[in-house]
Scaffold this motif. Structure first.
Motif, short mmCIF file in Angstrom:
data_model
loop_
_atom_site.label_atom_id
_atom_site.label_comp_id
_atom_site.label_asym_id
_atom_site.label_seq_id
_atom_site.Cartn_x
_atom_site.Cartn_y
_atom_site.Cartn_z
N GLU A 178 0.70 -1.26 0.12
CA GLU A 178 0.09 0.13 -0.01
C GLU A 178 0.69 1.18 0.11
O GLU A 178 1.68 1.32 0.85
CB GLU A 178 -0.71 0.03 1.34
CG GLU A 178 -1.87 -1.17 1.20
CD GLU A 178 -2.60 -1.14 2.55
OE1 GLU A 178 -3.07 0.04 3.22
OE2 GLU A 178 -3.39 -2.09 2.97
N GLY A 179 0.60 2.12 -0.84
CA GLY A 179 1.41 3.51 -0.86
C GLY A 179 0.45 4.68 -1.32
O GLY A 179 0.33 5.51 -0.80
N SER A 180 -0.17 4.26 -2.31
CA SER A 180 -1.02 5.37 -3.10
C SER A 180 -2.15 5.81 -1.98
O SER A 180 -2.37 6.82 -2.00
CB SER A 180 -1.64 5.11 -4.28
OG SER A 180 -2.68 4.08 -4.32
N ASN A 181 -2.56 4.86 -1.36
CA ASN A 181 -3.73 5.18 -0.41
C ASN A 181 -3.20 6.01 0.75
O ASN A 181 -3.77 6.87 1.43
CB ASN A 181 -4.42 3.81 0.09
CG ASN A 181 -3.42 2.89 0.67
OD1 ASN A 181 -2.46 2.69 0.18
ND2 ASN A 181 -3.78 2.23 1.49
N LEU A 182 -1.91 5.45 1.27
CA LEU A 182 -1.44 6.38 2.24
C LEU A 182 -1.06 7.84 1.73
O LEU A 182 -1.03 8.67 2.65
CB LEU A 182 -0.19 5.73 2.67
CG LEU A 182 -0.21 4.62 3.82
CD1 LEU A 182 -1.11 3.06 3.02
CD2 LEU A 182 1.05 4.23 4.47
N ALA A 183 -0.73 8.08 0.70
CA ALA A 183 -0.17 9.07 -0.26
C ALA A 183 -1.63 9.95 -0.06
O ALA A 183 -1.65 11.24 0.38
CB ALA A 183 0.30 8.88 -1.54
N MET A 184 -2.63 9.48 -0.44
CA MET A 184 -3.87 10.06 -0.65
C MET A 184 -4.46 10.52 0.82
O MET A 184 -5.00 11.85 0.90
CB MET A 184 -4.95 9.56 -1.31
CG MET A 184 -4.84 9.25 -2.88
SD MET A 184 -6.42 8.43 -3.51
CE MET A 184 -5.48 7.57 -4.87
N THR A 185 -4.31 9.80 1.63
CA THR A 185 -4.75 9.88 3.00
C THR A 185 -3.93 11.14 3.90
O THR A 185 -4.47 12.12 4.43
CB THR A 185 -4.59 8.80 3.99
OG1 THR A 185 -5.53 7.44 3.11
CG2 THR A 185 -5.41 8.87 5.40
N THR A 186 -2.59 10.93 3.54
CA THR A 186 -1.71 12.12 4.16
C THR A 186 -2.08 13.29 3.53
O THR A 186 -2.09 14.50 4.11
CB THR A 186 -0.14 11.44 4.14
OG1 THR A 186 0.11 11.26 2.93
CG2 THR A 186 0.18 10.37 5.10
N GLY A 187 -2.13 13.21 2.03
CA GLY A 187 -2.43 14.41 1.34
C GLY A 187 -3.71 15.22 2.07
O GLY A 187 -3.86 16.45 2.22
N ARG A 188 -4.68 14.31 2.09
CA ARG A 188 -6.10 14.79 2.41
C ARG A 188 -5.73 15.35 3.86
O ARG A 188 -6.48 16.52 4.22
CB ARG A 188 -7.00 13.79 2.60
CG ARG A 188 -8.45 14.04 3.14
CD ARG A 188 -9.50 12.99 2.91
NE ARG A 188 -9.10 11.75 3.69
CZ ARG A 188 -9.39 11.57 4.95
NH1 ARG A 188 -9.60 12.37 5.89
NH2 ARG A 188 -8.65 10.37 5.49
N VAL A 189 -5.12 14.82 4.87
CA VAL A 189 -5.27 15.10 6.16
C VAL A 189 -4.58 16.46 6.31
O VAL A 189 -4.92 17.29 7.11
CB VAL A 189 -4.54 14.26 7.09
CG1 VAL A 189 -4.23 14.51 8.43
CG2 VAL A 189 -5.66 12.89 7.15
N ALA A 190 -3.40 16.61 5.49
CA ALA A 190 -2.40 17.66 5.47
C ALA A 190 -3.42 19.03 4.96
O ALA A 190 -3.49 20.21 5.62
CB ALA A 190 -1.28 17.63 4.65
N GLY A 191 -4.18 18.80 3.95
CA GLY A 191 -5.08 19.78 3.34
C GLY A 191 -6.00 20.15 4.49
O GLY A 191 -6.26 21.52 4.59
N GLU A 192 -6.58 19.32 5.26
CA GLU A 192 -7.88 19.54 6.19
C GLU A 192 -7.03 20.31 7.07
O GLU A 192 -7.62 21.19 7.70
CB GLU A 192 -8.42 18.18 6.63
CG GLU A 192 -9.38 17.58 5.72
CD GLU A 192 -9.70 16.17 5.91
OE1 GLU A 192 -10.62 15.56 5.36
OE2 GLU A 192 -9.05 15.56 7.10
N THR A 193 -5.95 19.83 7.57
CA THR A 193 -5.15 20.86 8.71
C THR A 193 -4.98 22.22 8.18
O THR A 193 -4.98 23.11 9.00
CB THR A 193 -3.98 20.21 9.16
OG1 THR A 193 -4.14 18.82 9.34
CG2 THR A 193 -3.34 20.79 10.13
N VAL A 194 -4.75 22.53 6.89
CA VAL A 194 -4.37 23.81 6.66
C VAL A 194 -5.58 24.55 6.35
O VAL A 194 -5.66 25.81 7.12
CB VAL A 194 -3.55 23.70 5.20
CG1 VAL A 194 -3.80 25.08 4.50
CG2 VAL A 194 -2.28 23.29 5.30
N VAL A 195 -6.63 23.85 6.18
CA VAL A 195 -8.17 24.62 6.07
C VAL A 195 -8.40 24.92 7.49
O VAL A 195 -8.81 25.98 7.84
CB VAL A 195 -9.26 23.69 5.35
CG1 VAL A 195 -10.47 24.11 5.79
CG2 VAL A 195 -8.98 23.21 3.96
#
Ligand SMILES: Cc1cc2nc3c(=O)[nH]c(=O)nc-3n(C[C@H](O)[C@H](O)[C@H](O)COP(=O)(O)OP(=O)(O)OC[C@H]3O[C@@H](n4cnc5c(N)ncnc54)[C@H](O)[C@@H]3O)c2cc1C
Ligand code: SF4
Lengths: 434, 107
Positions: free
Chosen positions: A316-333
């Protein structure tokens, strides 16, 4: 390059960068995304299996127009020696569900699609633009990036680094240490084209059903690594990867190893008559939790492969990539809503949120595995051979009685690995897995 | 361009030529501006030598003076050579200029 200041700059348009950019733009933030390739996906390589869950949390109706190849109904795990494989196959009609759980995809096409969604959400994407360094203010806070475009600087409140495993920007800015040859794998991959009916009959599939094979054993010639074979609609993705330091010592070429895998008597018939249309290679960060760098600092966050977010055991890699990207985005928002700055202290929220997800939980659970597999090469050579020999002894009907066969099998394991070795391996494996 | 053949391949397999594979790929070569350079050396380190078999695009080869040379037109930008020689610093590695280099159609 661009005069206006952005809420966020995202480096890279892979799954991690796209997830981050999309999440922020959807919430009204002004986002600039920079990608060095001619188009998103032009530099990217994956097997590729897409895990629906991570994408669904970002784009719930992705199934409507994403370029999906086949939904996976059968998983095969192969332990191989030179002439055989011992397989564990799981196939279920339950996977023929309305919202399938795993799909095969072709990354260059998928990334283009994802990027279309990102731009629709309002992100300004500049391709053919390589970020060369981070810009900092006098206090050392990251305030923007320099690119290889003329007059190529851009400024933002926060920079999200989704630059992938070979992430030069973060490494050269001292945000994270250099990759180690012992904890990064080199994988090579080919795309083999065949008519869809041929693929369906060879793999026992109908419609858009798909089968995937993960393989280990003598195919990696004693190195820590694995091979894979995935069915797409009209092509088969086949690849093999091993730890870089193992490759360096072995004297083997990656393409020679792939060729031998393709020629294996169990693999060759699957590819017979196919036309190879692309050869690719890419690194995979496999150090896991213990290799994870700092994930945030004043004005920056790292997501995806650049932060070592890969679960190598489960591929698994792409799902961790998407999840970390989403969580980073949510944190910034979240910070933006509270009118707070992207300081190191405030961005710690990113890590706190990640700790609550499967990403950190899984990587922590498996933190001992990468080192274990690197040190215990018997799992890639000795055991696959023993397993295959045992299966052959057991299934061959040759006048030898069953008790004698059992003895023979037990004896072969003792000889191959010694009794303390066997017990030690079992204990070590159990301990690492815990 | 490249001349690398498999060293210790499985007994049955004939030598594998990587050129035949790269030939399928699409590239936009930044002519005259190679993104990877080897620093001048009298004798290559073990790591640099390893690249003559490890580079998946066969970009590295040994010349008759016993030095390692690189022709990176077929480079697939994996970064392996950069990682392996990070300690010795023998390879100067940068991404190609934006838009140049390998163009994966499938990836
Ligand atoms: C052979 C192989 C098989 C795999 N199989 C699977 C699988 O089946 N399932 C799975 O989930 N995962 C798989 N993975 C892992 C998966 O591909 C990665 O985890 C995932 O792609 C990471 O996404 P990312 O966005 O972090 O990085 P990437 O996808 O690498 O994206 C990084 C992006 O940043 C760009 N970039 C880099 N530097 C710069 C710069 N300086 N300036 C501008 N742009 C830059 C790159 O061009 C690229 O587009 C596989 C990997 C490999 C190599
Ligand atoms: S980046 Fe990869 S393909 Fe390019 S020269 Fe280095 S090892 Fe070879």
């Amino acid at each position: 390059m661009i005069e206006e200041k952005f809420d966020a700059i995202v480096v890279g348009a892979g799954p991690s960068g796209n997830a981050a950019a999309y999440t922020m733009a959807k919430e009204g933030l002004k986002v600039l995304q920079l990608e060095r390739g001619e188009y998103p996906g032009s530099k990217n390589v994956q097997g590729a299996i897409l895990y629906a869950d991570a994408l669904e949390k970002i784009i719930p109706d992705f199934r409507e127009d994403a370029p999906l190849e086949r939904h996976v109904i059968e998983q095969r795990l192969w332990t191989m020696d030179d002439t055989s494989y011992v397989g564990m196959h799981y196939r279920s009609d339950d996977f023929n569900e309305e919202r399938p759980n795993r799909y095969t995809i072709i990354r260059a096409q998928f990334d283009k699609w994802f990027s279309g969604k990102v731009r629709e959400a309002g992100v300004v994407l500049l391709c053919e633009t390589t970020v060369t360094e981070l810009l900092r203010d006098t206090q050392g806070r990251v305030i923007g990036v320099r690119t290889d475009r003329e007059g190529g600087t851009a400024f933002a409140d926060v920079v999200i680094l989704g630059e992938g495993v070979n992430g030069l920007v973060g490494q050269r800015s001292g945000l994270r240490p250099e990759l180690k040859p012992e904890t990064v794998a080199l994988a090579v991959k080919e795309m083999h084209f065949l008519p869809r009916e041929v693929i369906e009959s060879r793999f026992n599939l109908k419609g858009n059903e798909g089968a995937v094979i993960e393989a280990m054993g003598t195919i990696t010639d004693g190195m820590t690594g694995t091979g894979f074979i995935y069915t797409n609609q009209e092509s088969i993705s086949i690849g093999i990867g091993c730890i870089v330091s193992d490759f360096a010592e072995s004297g083997r070429t990656p393409y020679g190893l792939l060729e031998a895998f393709k020629r294996h008597p169990s693999v060759r018939p699957l590819l017979e008559g196919s036309e190879c249309k692309e050869y690719a290679a890419h690194l995979i960060p496999e150090g896991g939790y213990n290799a994870m760098p700092e994930l945030f600092g004043d004005g920056w966050i790292v997501v995806g492969d650049a932060g070592q977010f890969v679960n190598a055991v489960h591929r698994e890699g792409s799902n961790l990539a998407m999840t970390t990207g989403r969580v980073a985005g949510e944190t910034v928002v979240w910070l933006k809503r509270r009118r707070e700055v992207a300081s190191k202290a405030n961005l710690a929220e990113y890590q706190r949120r990640l700790e609550a997800t499967f990403v950190m939980k899984d990587l922590k659970k498996y933190r001992r595995i990468p080192d274990f597999l690197h040190r215990n090469k018997q799992f890639f050579g000795v055991y696959p051979k023993l397993l295959s020999a045992a299966a052959q002894t057991w299934f061959r009907v040759d006048g030898v009685d069953k008790r004698a066969k059992e003895k023979q099998i037990f004896q072969s394991f003792r000889e191959g690995r010694t009794l303390p070795g066997l017990i030690g391996d079992a204990l070590k494996l159990a301990r690492s897995w815990r | 361009m490249m001349n690398t053949t498999e060293v210790g391949a499985a007994p049955k397999a004939p030598p594998v030529k990587v050129e035949e594979r790269l030939f399928q790929n699409r590239y936009l070569v930044d002519a005259g501006r190679p993104h990877i350079k080897i620093k001048p050396h009298a004798e290559p380190s073990k790591a640099l030598m390893a690249l003559t078999h490890l580079c998946p695009a066969g970009c590295y080869s040994l010349n008759d003076k016993g030095q390692v040379e690189a022709v990176v037109d077929g480079c697939v930008e994996c970064g392996t050579c950069r990682v392996l020689t990070a300690k010795t610093g023998e390879v100067e590695w940068n991404y190609p200029r934006g838009g140049f280099g390998v163009l994966f159609k499938f990836g």
